[in-house]
Write a protein that holds these residues in place. Structure first.
Motif, PDB file in Angstrom:
ATOM      1  N   THR A 103       0.836  -1.201   0.000  1.00  0.00           N
ATOM      2  CA  THR A 103       0.000   0.000   0.000  1.00  0.00           C
ATOM      3  C   THR A 103       0.873   1.254   0.000  1.00  0.00           C
ATOM      4  O   THR A 103       1.993   1.257   0.506  1.00  0.00           O
ATOM      5  N   ALA A 104       0.337   2.310  -0.575  1.00  0.00           N
ATOM      6  CA  ALA A 104       1.061   3.582  -0.631  1.00  0.00           C
ATOM      7  C   ALA A 104       1.297   4.129   0.769  1.00  0.00           C
ATOM      8  O   ALA A 104       2.350   4.703   1.047  1.00  0.00           O
ATOM      9  N   ARG A 105       0.323   3.951   1.656  1.00  0.00           N
ATOM     10  CA  ARG A 105       0.453   4.447   3.032  1.00  0.00           C
ATOM     11  C   ARG A 105       1.632   3.796   3.741  1.00  0.00           C
ATOM     12  O   ARG A 105       2.442   4.476   4.367  1.00  0.00           O
ATOM     13  N   ASN A 106       1.770   2.481   3.616  1.00  0.00           N
ATOM     14  CA  ASN A 106       2.879   1.786   4.262  1.00  0.00           C
ATOM     15  C   ASN A 106       4.221   2.146   3.626  1.00  0.00           C
ATOM     16  O   ASN A 106       5.231   2.281   4.307  1.00  0.00           O
ATOM     17  N   PHE A 107       4.232   2.296   2.306  1.00  0.00           N
ATOM     18  CA  PHE A 107       5.467   2.670   1.618  1.00  0.00           C
ATOM     19  C   PHE A 107       5.918   4.067   2.028  1.00  0.00           C
ATOM     20  O   PHE A 107       7.098   4.302   2.297  1.00  0.00           O
ATOM     21  N   LEU A 108       4.977   5.004   2.111  1.00  0.00           N
ATOM     22  CA  LEU A 108       5.316   6.362   2.536  1.00  0.00           C
ATOM     23  C   LEU A 108       5.810   6.365   3.979  1.00  0.00           C
ATOM     24  O   LEU A 108       6.745   7.090   4.319  1.00  0.00           O
ATOM     25  N   GLY A 109       5.210   5.527   4.820  1.00  0.00           N
ATOM     26  CA  GLY A 109       5.683   5.402   6.198  1.00  0.00           C
ATOM     27  C   GLY A 109       7.106   4.876   6.256  1.00  0.00           C
ATOM     28  O   GLY A 109       7.930   5.347   7.056  1.00  0.00           O
ATOM     29  N   ALA A 110       7.431   3.907   5.391  1.00  0.00           N
ATOM     30  CA  ALA A 110       8.794   3.372   5.343  1.00  0.00           C
ATOM     31  C   ALA A 110       9.770   4.438   4.863  1.00  0.00           C
ATOM     32  O   ALA A 110      10.897   4.531   5.362  1.00  0.00           O
ATOM     33  N   ILE A 111       9.353   5.252   3.918  1.00  0.00           N
ATOM     34  CA  ILE A 111      10.206   6.345   3.437  1.00  0.00           C
ATOM     35  C   ILE A 111      10.463   7.342   4.564  1.00  0.00           C
ATOM     36  O   ILE A 111      11.597   7.787   4.759  1.00  0.00           O
ATOM     37  N   HIS A 112       9.444   7.683   5.313  1.00  0.00           N
ATOM     38  CA  HIS A 112       9.615   8.614   6.437  1.00  0.00           C
ATOM     39  C   HIS A 112      10.573   8.038   7.479  1.00  0.00           C
ATOM     40  O   HIS A 112      11.429   8.759   8.005  1.00  0.00           O
ATOM     41  N   LEU A 113      10.426   6.756   7.770  1.00  0.00           N
ATOM     42  CA  LEU A 113      11.300   6.125   8.745  1.00  0.00           C
ATOM     43  C   LEU A 113      12.746   6.095   8.246  1.00  0.00           C
ATOM     44  O   LEU A 113      13.676   6.444   8.991  1.00  0.00           O
ATOM     45  N   ALA A 114      12.954   5.707   7.003  1.00  0.00           N
ATOM     46  CA  ALA A 114      14.312   5.665   6.449  1.00  0.00           C
ATOM     47  C   ALA A 114      14.917   7.068   6.364  1.00  0.00           C
ATOM     48  O   ALA A 114      16.093   7.273   6.625  1.00  0.00           O
ATOM     49  N   ALA A 115      14.100   8.053   5.984  1.00  0.00           N
ATOM     50  CA  ALA A 115      14.587   9.432   5.894  1.00  0.00           C
ATOM     51  C   ALA A 115      14.990   9.958   7.278  1.00  0.00           C
ATOM     52  O   ALA A 115      16.003  10.656   7.396  1.00  0.00           O
ATOM     53  N   ALA A 116      14.223   9.627   8.284  1.00  0.00           N
ATOM     54  CA  ALA A 116      14.580  10.040   9.646  1.00  0.00           C
ATOM     55  C   ALA A 116      15.909   9.413  10.074  1.00  0.00           C
ATOM     56  O   ALA A 116      16.744  10.056  10.684  1.00  0.00           O
TER      57      ALA A 116
END
Length: 121
Positions: A103-116
């Motif tokens: 899902t896009a929501r989970n992928f965006l969450g993973a991007i936020h976590l990796a970016a942090a």
């Protein structure tokens, strides 16, 4: 991205979408005084005119097929490598590079976590 190449916002678009789709989502809330981008963002109505109306500089090289060439700050454009470096660091995370999330929501969450994580190291 800020002056150090750290992300300040994300907009998730489809894989087949042009880069300008992300720009439409992020540019209205841009707090920076200048936008450094590649030739894909050399669009008068969608990028350059709104930035000029807001009093912000556009550090974007003109496309090769542009009829009226415009000038840009070549020295400041060299800082664009910081953006590319961030995406290279982000792609070090296998789940981001291969998009394991369905899902896009989970992928965006993973991007936020990796970016942090990238921001902290």
């Amino acid at each position: 991205m800020d002056a150090l190449g750290n992300p300040v916002g994300f907009a998730l678009t489809g894989g087949q979408a042009h880069d300008l789709a992300g720009a439409d989502a992020l540019l209205p809330d841009m707090a920076a005084d200048a936008l450094i981008a590649d030739r894909a963002f050399d669009a008068d109505a969608r990028v350059l005119e709104p930035l000029a109306a807001a009093g912000k500089a556009a550090i974007i090289p003109p496309k090769q097929n542009r009829k009226q060439k415009r000038d840009y700050d070549r020295h400041l454009y060299k800082a664009r490598h910081l953006i590319e470096n961030f995406f290279a660091k982000l792609k070090q995370f296998r789940a981001i590079a291969t998009r394991y999330d369905k899902t896009a929501r989970n992928f965006l969450g993973a991007i936020h976590l990796a970016a942090a994580y990238v921001w902290l190291i």
